[in-house]
Design an enzyme around this catalytic site. Structure first.
Site, short mmCIF file in Angstrom:
data_model
loop_
_atom_site.label_atom_id
_atom_site.label_comp_id
_atom_site.label_asym_id
_atom_site.label_seq_id
_atom_site.Cartn_x
_atom_site.Cartn_y
_atom_site.Cartn_z
N LEU A 95 0.83 -1.20 0.00
CA LEU A 95 0.00 0.00 0.00
C LEU A 95 0.87 1.26 0.00
O LEU A 95 1.94 1.28 0.62
CB LEU A 95 -0.90 0.01 1.23
CG LEU A 95 -1.93 -1.12 1.29
CD1 LEU A 95 -2.57 -1.18 2.68
CD2 LEU A 95 -3.00 -0.94 0.22
N ASN A 109 -3.64 -5.89 9.42
CA ASN A 109 -3.07 -6.89 8.51
C ASN A 109 -2.77 -8.15 9.32
O ASN A 109 -2.51 -8.06 10.53
CB ASN A 109 -1.78 -6.37 7.89
CG ASN A 109 -1.16 -7.38 6.94
OD1 ASN A 109 -1.85 -8.00 6.14
ND2 ASN A 109 0.15 -7.57 7.04
N HIS A 111 -0.01 -11.22 9.35
CA HIS A 111 1.27 -11.63 8.76
C HIS A 111 1.65 -12.99 9.35
O HIS A 111 1.57 -13.19 10.57
CB HIS A 111 2.34 -10.58 9.11
CG HIS A 111 3.68 -10.93 8.54
ND1 HIS A 111 3.98 -10.75 7.19
CD2 HIS A 111 4.79 -11.47 9.10
CE1 HIS A 111 5.22 -11.16 6.97
NE2 HIS A 111 5.74 -11.60 8.11
N ASP A 147 5.14 -4.63 7.08
CA ASP A 147 5.14 -5.56 8.22
C ASP A 147 5.59 -4.89 9.52
O ASP A 147 6.30 -5.48 10.34
CB ASP A 147 6.02 -6.80 7.91
CG ASP A 147 5.50 -7.55 6.70
OD1 ASP A 147 4.28 -7.54 6.48
OD2 ASP A 147 6.31 -8.14 5.97
N ALA A 175 -3.94 -21.20 13.10
CA ALA A 175 -3.82 -20.20 14.17
C ALA A 175 -4.30 -18.82 13.68
O ALA A 175 -4.90 -18.06 14.44
CB ALA A 175 -2.37 -20.13 14.65
C1 GRF Z 1 -2.10 -15.89 5.03
O1 GRF Z 1 -1.07 -16.75 5.38
C2 GRF Z 1 -1.83 -14.49 5.56
O2 GRF Z 1 -1.14 -14.50 6.76
C3 GRF Z 1 -0.98 -13.91 4.48
O3 GRF Z 1 -1.52 -14.41 3.28
C4 GRF Z 1 -2.18 -15.65 3.53
C5 GRF Z 1 -3.58 -15.50 3.05
O4 GRF Z 1 -4.31 -16.69 3.09
N1 GRF Z 1 -0.97 -12.47 4.59
P1 GRF Z 1 -5.87 -16.62 2.81
O5 GRF Z 1 -6.08 -15.97 1.44
O6 GRF Z 1 -6.54 -15.85 3.89
O7 GRF Z 1 -6.32 -18.07 2.78
#
Ligand code: GRF
Length: 217
Positions: A95, A109, A111, A147, A175
């Site tokens: 972004l 977000n 991560h 991040d 998780a």
């Molecule tokens: C997840 O691992 C998230 O942490 C990362 O991208 C992945 C997205 O998975 N930012 P989904 O599209 O929600 O299944």
């Protein structure tokens, strides 16, 4: 009671989006997803949104000359839908500073690492290479630096002998599906205060815990 209108930005499978859809479907939940916005057409996240009756919008980033004009189009779409808070859920675009500042303290977000460790891509490979014994995910407020930003929730999983990138990613993803709903619930309930670089959760009790661990993981 007015429900917080949330916009979710996606680019892919949308399993985290699904966790947020399921959360918002709980009776009397104080937030609703007003728009799911994708920079890619034909991703499964859009199907998940459509099935749940949530308005969707595709804004392909290639249609714009630069990052700023793409971000302006996203901002306009979010505001037109009445969105007040944004969740990034597997949104694979960086972004602009402009967008992040327009939505200051209003973007979360997720991560797939325990920040500030393992920023960027291939976080599970980074964790395996570092030999850490615990790994996990972080839900954080977004700042212009990638991040970075106040950490709201972290969920921890063990790294087991014999893990490879796939097994570890699957454990972390489970998780994630617990961490993101908790984070959005705390925001929707108005229980999160940002103090400088830190996010503080109001209230006592297990639902105020900012670290999630599941013995079954
Ligand atoms: C997840 O691992 C998230 O942490 C990362 O991208 C992945 C997205 O998975 N930012 P989904 O599209 O929600 O299944």
């Amino acid at each position: 009671m007015a429900r917080l209108k949330v916009g979710v930005l996606v680019s892919g499978n949308g399993s985290n989006l699904q966790a947020l859809i399921d959360l918002c479907a709980t009776p009397d939940f104080p937030a609703e997803i007003a728009l799911v916005l994708s920079n890619k057409p034909d991703v499964f996240a859009l199907e998940r949104a459509a099935r749940a009756g949530i308005p969707i919008r595709v804004i392909p980033h290639q249609d714009f000359p630069d990052r700023l004009s793409f971000d302006q189009a996203m901002d306009a779409a979010l505001r037109a839908a009445g969105v007040e808070f944004v969740c990034l859920a597997g949104f694979l675009r960086v972004l602009s500073q402009m967008f992040v500042e327009l939505w200051h303290d209003k973007i979360l977000n997720i991560h797939p690492s325990l920040l500030p460790n393992f920023k960027g891509l291939h976080t599970h490979a980074q964790a395996l290479a570092a030999g850490v014994k615990v790994h996990g995910c972080t839900v954080h407020f977004v700042r212009p630096v990638l991040d970075d930003g106040p950490i709201l929730i972290q969920a921890v999983v063990p790294v087991l002998p014999g893990d490879d990138e796939q097994t570890l990613a699957a454990r972390v993803l489970k998780a994630e599906h617990r961490a993101y709903p908790l984070a959005l619930r705390l925001v929707a309930e108005g229980r999160v205060k940002i103090e400088g670089t830190r996010a503080r959760i109001d209230g006592q009790g297990p639902d105020a815990a900012a670290v999630l661990m599941n013995p079954q993981d």
